[in-house]
Design an enzyme around this catalytic site. Structure first.
Site, PDB file in Angstrom:
ATOM      1  N   LEU A 290       0.768  -0.993   0.062  1.00  0.00           N
ATOM      2  CA  LEU A 290      -0.534  -0.093   0.136  1.00  0.00           C
ATOM      3  C   LEU A 290       0.562   1.089  -0.425  1.00  0.00           C
ATOM      4  O   LEU A 290       0.296   2.529  -0.125  1.00  0.00           O
ATOM      5  CB  LEU A 290      -0.354  -0.094   1.618  1.00  0.00           C
ATOM      6  N   GLY A 291       2.137   0.646  -0.181  1.00  0.00           N
ATOM      7  CA  GLY A 291       3.000   2.038   0.458  1.00  0.00           C
ATOM      8  C   GLY A 291       3.499   3.019  -1.005  1.00  0.00           C
ATOM      9  O   GLY A 291       2.431   2.454  -2.219  1.00  0.00           O
TER      10      GLY A 291
ATOM     11  N   ASP B   2       2.024  -8.298   8.314  1.00  0.00           N
ATOM     12  CA  ASP B   2       2.896  -8.070   9.825  1.00  0.00           C
ATOM     13  C   ASP B   2       4.482  -8.713   8.796  1.00  0.00           C
ATOM     14  O   ASP B   2       4.787  -9.932   9.439  1.00  0.00           O
ATOM     15  CB  ASP B   2       2.662  -7.919  10.776  1.00  0.00           C
TER      16      ASP B   2
ATOM     17  N   TYR C  88      17.641   5.209   9.260  1.00  0.00           N
ATOM     18  CA  TYR C  88      17.238   4.152   8.337  1.00  0.00           C
ATOM     19  C   TYR C  88      18.371   3.701   6.566  1.00  0.00           C
ATOM     20  O   TYR C  88      18.385   2.411   6.324  1.00  0.00           O
ATOM     21  CB  TYR C  88      16.558   4.988   7.093  1.00  0.00           C
TER      22      TYR C  88
ATOM     23  N   LYS D 128      19.523  -0.023   5.993  1.00  0.00           N
ATOM     24  CA  LYS D 128      19.238  -0.449   4.589  1.00  0.00           C
ATOM     25  C   LYS D 128      21.268  -0.832   4.446  1.00  0.00           C
ATOM     26  O   LYS D 128      21.404  -1.882   3.725  1.00  0.00           O
ATOM     27  CB  LYS D 128      19.984   1.259   3.661  1.00  0.00           C
TER      28      LYS D 128
END
Ligand code: NAD
Ligand code: AKB
Length: 324
Positions: free
Chosen positions: A8-9, A50, A139, A143
């Site tokens: 849904l992103g 999830d 973040y 990554k």
């Protein structure tokens, strides 16, 4: 059968639409932590997942006989600074679960990394494929760890995992989910909705970017490439164009002449200041023929046409000659 996490992103909505067109909606299962919203795309099959719940992941992989996973679920840079523990849990534990499930079942995996892997000691112009990765955000750290995990599973267990270091992605179907490059999307919507925008990075802040059509194309092209051509199992640099915030304002003003932008840099400025201005993506071009189709002007024109449709205003591009 294909599974998409975080569907849904911003990227998921467009990637799922493309995968459904390529493989048929019955062969794509979109999943997300959030419930499906009727307004945002995704008409095909949808399930809750999830990615930090390993049992739920295993159940869905087995029940639906999944062979390929596009693992998009993640927490982006700005939200990651606000919620570092959540960022670690989703980005690292989620990816580790997907990779170990892929190892057990022989699944093929796509996972997006980011220009956020780079940091203060990385050359900021034409950042090479093999540049030092020393991020200063949670973040970026997830990554870098993620890229190393991908290479580990590829080399140690022969998992066919492929990855791209995306720059900022610009699109109109689903809103961006809490990144540093979100200003580039917000600016288009605000230009058409209110005619003004307060930008959270300074006018001269230049970052690498890409239109969603090219982002989706890059994923499809990389996943279709022959395994013997994939020489990078961490993640490939890719880019389309770079612009500063004030350059984007100038391009939008060609169509929306009354658009006014003011600047109030916040904590996202510090993040942007550690990221590359331009990217060297020659390895992706060589290995799997990566080539973007949209330049800055083609992207801006297409965005304005589509955003005006979305917000119900007349398209500002129809009265202005085409800029390339
Ligand atoms: P987004 O924030 O728009 O979407 C992420 C989705 O993941 C959301 O729908 C969210 O509900 C979901 N999610 C969060 N936690 C979850 C969990 N525990 N389980 C399942 N789903 C969960 O992000 P996006 O822009 O679509 O990015 C997708 C991926 O691409 C991320 O890994 C991101 O780091 C990467 N990426 C994006 C960009 C960009 O500019 N959009 C650039 C570089 C890399
Ligand atoms: C963000 O700004 O966090 C993302 C990215 C470049 O990874 N758009």
């Amino acid at each position: 059968m294909i599974l998409v996490t975080g569907a849904l992103g911003q990227i998921g909505v467009d990637l799922v639409e493309r995968l459904e067109r390529m493989h048929g909606p019955e062969n794509v299962i979109a999943t997300d932590l959030r419930a499906r919203q009727p307004k945002v795309g995704l008409n095909g099959r949808f399930d809750h997942l999830d990615v930090t719940d390993r049992d739920e992941l295993d159940r869905i992989l087995d029940a639906k006989k999944i062979t390929t996973v596009y693992h998009l679920a993640g927490i982006l840079s700005a939200k990651g600074e606000e919620k570092p523990d959540l960022c670690w849990r989703v980005n690292i534990n989620g990816l580790k679960s997907v990779l170990s499930a892929a190892q057990k079942r022989g699944l093929k995996v796509f996972w997006p990394s980011s220009i956020a892997v780079f940091g203060h000691n990385t050359p900021r112009d034409d950042t090479p494929q093999s540049a030092v990765t020393d991020p200063s955000t949670m973040y970026g750290i997830t990554k870098v760890m993620g890229e190393l995990l991908c290479r580990y599973y590829a080399e140690r267990y022969s998992v066919d995992i492929r990855s791209i270091r995306f720059p900022g992605i610009i699109s109109y179907n689903a809103p961006p989910g809490g990144g540093t490059t979100d200003f580039a999307v917000d600016m288009f919507f605000q230009a058409l909705e209110s005619g003004t925008y307060e930008c959270f990075v300074a006018p001269k802040t230049r970052l690498p970017m890409m239109y969603m059509d090219d982002a989706v194309k890059s994923v499809i092209d990389l996943m279709a490439a022959k395994s013997k051509h994939i020489t990078v199992r961490t993640s490939y640099n890719v880019t389309a164009f770079s612009f500063s915030a004030e350059e984007l304002v100038a391009v939008i003003r060609k169509y929306v002449s009354e658009f006014e932008c003011t600047y109030r840099p916040d904590f996202r400025q510090e993040i942007a200041d550690t990221w590359p201005r331009t990217i060297d993506d020659s390895t992706a071009r060589r290995d799997w023929n990566w080539k973007p189709e949209f330049d800055l002007h083609a992207m801006a024109r297409d965005m304005l046409e589509n955003v005006s449709r979305a917000v119900g205003t007349p398209s500002p591009t129809s009265s202005v000659s085409r800029h390339k």
